[in-house]
Motif scaffolding. Structure first.
Motif, PDB file in Angstrom:
ATOM      1  N   ALA A  21       0.782  -1.318   0.038  1.00  0.00           N
ATOM      2  CA  ALA A  21      -0.056  -0.114  -0.088  1.00  0.00           C
ATOM      3  C   ALA A  21       0.792   1.168   0.047  1.00  0.00           C
ATOM      4  O   ALA A  21       0.656   2.243  -0.772  1.00  0.00           O
ATOM      5  CB  ALA A  21      -0.882   0.062   1.461  1.00  0.00           C
ATOM      6  N   GLN A  22       2.174   1.043   0.876  1.00  0.00           N
ATOM      7  CA  GLN A  22       2.963   2.271   0.905  1.00  0.00           C
ATOM      8  C   GLN A  22       3.638   2.540  -0.675  1.00  0.00           C
ATOM      9  O   GLN A  22       3.808   3.569  -0.934  1.00  0.00           O
ATOM     10  CB  GLN A  22       3.830   2.143   2.130  1.00  0.00           C
ATOM     11  N   LYS A  23       3.913   1.308  -1.004  1.00  0.00           N
ATOM     12  CA  LYS A  23       4.585   1.499  -2.383  1.00  0.00           C
ATOM     13  C   LYS A  23       3.636   1.939  -3.451  1.00  0.00           C
ATOM     14  O   LYS A  23       4.232   3.000  -4.273  1.00  0.00           O
ATOM     15  CB  LYS A  23       5.014  -0.007  -2.792  1.00  0.00           C
ATOM     16  N   ALA A  24       2.633   1.854  -3.656  1.00  0.00           N
ATOM     17  CA  ALA A  24       1.358   2.343  -4.198  1.00  0.00           C
ATOM     18  C   ALA A  24       1.265   4.113  -3.927  1.00  0.00           C
ATOM     19  O   ALA A  24       1.339   4.684  -5.037  1.00  0.00           O
ATOM     20  CB  ALA A  24       0.307   1.413  -4.009  1.00  0.00           C
ATOM     21  N   ILE A  25       1.252   4.189  -2.807  1.00  0.00           N
ATOM     22  CA  ILE A  25       1.212   5.712  -2.393  1.00  0.00           C
ATOM     23  C   ILE A  25       2.506   6.370  -2.886  1.00  0.00           C
ATOM     24  O   ILE A  25       2.409   7.406  -3.732  1.00  0.00           O
ATOM     25  CB  ILE A  25       1.102   5.812  -0.983  1.00  0.00           C
ATOM     26  N   LEU A  26       3.658   5.828  -2.720  1.00  0.00           N
ATOM     27  CA  LEU A  26       4.776   6.570  -3.127  1.00  0.00           C
ATOM     28  C   LEU A  26       5.086   6.576  -4.773  1.00  0.00           C
ATOM     29  O   LEU A  26       5.273   7.591  -5.236  1.00  0.00           O
ATOM     30  CB  LEU A  26       6.011   5.531  -2.789  1.00  0.00           C
ATOM     31  N   SER A  28       2.286   6.671  -6.616  1.00  0.00           N
ATOM     32  CA  SER A  28       1.323   7.788  -7.147  1.00  0.00           C
ATOM     33  C   SER A  28       1.786   9.074  -6.918  1.00  0.00           C
ATOM     34  O   SER A  28       1.818  10.021  -7.740  1.00  0.00           O
ATOM     35  CB  SER A  28      -0.093   7.604  -6.409  1.00  0.00           C
ATOM     36  N   CYS A  29       2.931   9.217  -5.822  1.00  0.00           N
ATOM     37  CA  CYS A  29       3.283  10.512  -5.610  1.00  0.00           C
ATOM     38  C   CYS A  29       4.323  10.910  -6.489  1.00  0.00           C
ATOM     39  O   CYS A  29       4.474  12.068  -6.709  1.00  0.00           O
ATOM     40  CB  CYS A  29       3.758  10.727  -4.035  1.00  0.00           C
ATOM     41  N   THR A  30       5.201   9.940  -6.769  1.00  0.00           N
ATOM     42  CA  THR A  30       5.903  10.145  -7.847  1.00  0.00           C
ATOM     43  C   THR A  30       5.455  10.509  -9.049  1.00  0.00           C
ATOM     44  O   THR A  30       5.951  11.410  -9.885  1.00  0.00           O
ATOM     45  CB  THR A  30       7.100   8.944  -7.958  1.00  0.00           C
ATOM     46  N   GLN A  31       4.479   9.696  -9.623  1.00  0.00           N
ATOM     47  CA  GLN A  31       4.034   9.913 -10.922  1.00  0.00           C
ATOM     48  C   GLN A  31       3.189  11.513 -10.621  1.00  0.00           C
ATOM     49  O   GLN A  31       3.612  12.188 -11.680  1.00  0.00           O
ATOM     50  CB  GLN A  31       2.649   9.114 -11.050  1.00  0.00           C
ATOM     51  N   LEU A  32       2.707  11.955  -9.688  1.00  0.00           N
ATOM     52  CA  LEU A  32       2.138  13.461  -9.679  1.00  0.00           C
ATOM     53  C   LEU A  32       3.150  14.249  -9.671  1.00  0.00           C
ATOM     54  O   LEU A  32       2.686  15.339 -10.298  1.00  0.00           O
ATOM     55  CB  LEU A  32       1.272  13.440  -8.285  1.00  0.00           C
ATOM     56  N   PHE A  33       4.108  14.144  -8.876  1.00  0.00           N
ATOM     57  CA  PHE A  33       5.376  14.888  -9.058  1.00  0.00           C
ATOM     58  C   PHE A  33       5.817  15.157 -10.518  1.00  0.00           C
ATOM     59  O   PHE A  33       6.170  16.287 -10.772  1.00  0.00           O
ATOM     60  CB  PHE A  33       6.351  14.450  -7.967  1.00  0.00           C
ATOM     61  N   THR A  34       5.763  13.916 -11.041  1.00  0.00           N
ATOM     62  CA  THR A  34       6.659  14.063 -12.297  1.00  0.00           C
ATOM     63  C   THR A  34       5.661  15.044 -13.284  1.00  0.00           C
ATOM     64  O   THR A  34       5.929  15.686 -14.407  1.00  0.00           O
ATOM     65  CB  THR A  34       6.655  12.935 -12.928  1.00  0.00           C
ATOM     66  N   THR A  35       4.415  14.704 -13.084  1.00  0.00           N
ATOM     67  CA  THR A  35       3.214  15.437 -13.860  1.00  0.00           C
ATOM     68  C   THR A  35       3.403  16.883 -13.493  1.00  0.00           C
ATOM     69  O   THR A  35       3.503  17.595 -14.572  1.00  0.00           O
ATOM     70  CB  THR A  35       1.620  14.950 -13.614  1.00  0.00           C
ATOM     71  N   LEU A  36       3.220  17.153 -12.582  1.00  0.00           N
ATOM     72  CA  LEU A  36       3.419  18.763 -11.947  1.00  0.00           C
ATOM     73  C   LEU A  36       4.695  19.304 -12.604  1.00  0.00           C
ATOM     74  O   LEU A  36       4.679  20.441 -12.881  1.00  0.00           O
ATOM     75  CB  LEU A  36       3.267  18.699 -10.186  1.00  0.00           C
ATOM     76  N   THR A  37       5.995  18.640 -12.525  1.00  0.00           N
ATOM     77  CA  THR A  37       7.116  19.153 -12.986  1.00  0.00           C
ATOM     78  C   THR A  37       7.070  19.393 -14.444  1.00  0.00           C
ATOM     79  O   THR A  37       7.452  20.585 -14.803  1.00  0.00           O
ATOM     80  CB  THR A  37       8.151  18.297 -12.626  1.00  0.00           C
ATOM     81  N   THR A  38       6.655  18.583 -15.088  1.00  0.00           N
ATOM     82  CA  THR A  38       6.511  18.671 -16.466  1.00  0.00           C
ATOM     83  C   THR A  38       5.629  20.017 -16.875  1.00  0.00           C
ATOM     84  O   THR A  38       5.843  20.613 -17.762  1.00  0.00           O
ATOM     85  CB  THR A  38       5.811  17.378 -17.241  1.00  0.00           C
ATOM     86  N   HIS A  39       4.217  19.912 -15.939  1.00  0.00           N
ATOM     87  CA  HIS A  39       3.160  21.261 -16.398  1.00  0.00           C
ATOM     88  C   HIS A  39       4.005  22.284 -15.975  1.00  0.00           C
ATOM     89  O   HIS A  39       3.827  23.343 -16.758  1.00  0.00           O
ATOM     90  CB  HIS A  39       2.185  20.856 -15.522  1.00  0.00           C
ATOM     91  N   PHE A  40       4.650  22.694 -15.076  1.00  0.00           N
ATOM     92  CA  PHE A  40       5.417  23.841 -14.687  1.00  0.00           C
ATOM     93  C   PHE A  40       6.551  24.309 -15.507  1.00  0.00           C
ATOM     94  O   PHE A  40       6.525  25.240 -15.660  1.00  0.00           O
ATOM     95  CB  PHE A  40       6.114  23.845 -13.148  1.00  0.00           C
TER      96      PHE A  40
END
Length: 242
Positions: A21-26, A28-40
């Motif tokens: 579960a923690q691995k899935a959360i991590l 997801s956070c990593t993917q979200l961070f990548t998406t935000l980085t690309t957007h910015f």
């Protein structure tokens, strides 16, 4: 012993489940961070491009403003010279007109007569002369354009003459004579070959000249309406008497 093993197995399984579960959360956070980085990053690139575009426009505006200011400055510096040239021309034409005015010689030559009338800005005389020389229309057309350039203000001279003709200050003449004389005088203001709808439109006139010409045209139309109405009433009376 069996019970303890079962409990230990459940704990181990729960640990791995929590770890997944923690691995899935991590993840997801990593993917979200990548998406935000690309957007910015994309947003930053877009802002940079817009900033460059604005900077280029500002530089172009500054360059155009500087060029316009330089042009205006050159025009301002040329005003005294142009005024001096215009004053000299006016003085020359005034002297020529005064000499002709003092001269008692009567101009038998049509060209000389036209030039004399134009130099003196004698719109009434010019009008009478044009109307009286209809039989010499071919030579008159050829000479009046050159003669009108001898006037201090050709446009005003022609408008004065046409206005006087429209208002019948020179004497009553027929509608045909009026239109012919108006055509001769107005055409004198335009160089040969110039016409509307082409690049070589001929001379440009001040707004005041254009507005006055429009007013004269309105007076002409009103006079035509009055004459047509009078002619119609006269025909009606004639028919009644018959």
């Amino acid at each position: 012993m069996t019970t303890e093993l079962a409990i230990e197995t459940e704990r181990t399984q729960k640990f791995f489940n929590d770890l997944d579960a923690q691995k899935a959360i991590l993840s997801s956070c990593t993917q979200l961070f990548t998406t935000l980085t690309t957007h910015f990053k994309s947003l930053n690139n877009s802002l940079a491009l817009k900033s460059q575009s604005l900077e280029s426009k500002f530089q172009s505006l500054e360059s155009n403003s500087q060029l316009t200011l330089e042009t205006l400055c050159c025009r301002e510096k040329s005003i005294p010279e142009r005024e001096s040239a215009a004053a000299s021309k006016v003085e020359e034409q005034r002297e020529a007109a005064l000499l002709e005015f003092r001269d008692s010689h009567s101009f038998d030559n049509l060209s000389d007569s036209l030039k004399s009338l134009c130099r003196r800005m004698d719109s009434s005389g010019l009008l009478r002369f044009v109307v009286s020389k209809r039989k010499e229309s071919v030579f008159l057309r050829a000479e009046i354009s050159r003669a009108i350039m001898e006037a201090v203000d050709p446009a005003r001279l022609i408008l004065d003459a046409v206005d006087e003709l429209v208002r019948d200050k020179v004497g009553k003449v027929g509608v045909t004579d009026k239109r012919w004389a108006c055509g001769i005088l107005v055409q004198a203001l335009f160089p040969e070959g110039s016409c509307f709808g082409r690049k070589d439109k001929g001379p440009e006139f001040a707004r005041s000249v254009v507005e006055r010409a429009a007013g004269i045209l309105e007076n002409w139309k009103e006079e035509d309406d009055v004459e047509e109405k009078a002619d119609g009433e006269g025909e009606g009376e004639g028919e009644g008497e018959g």
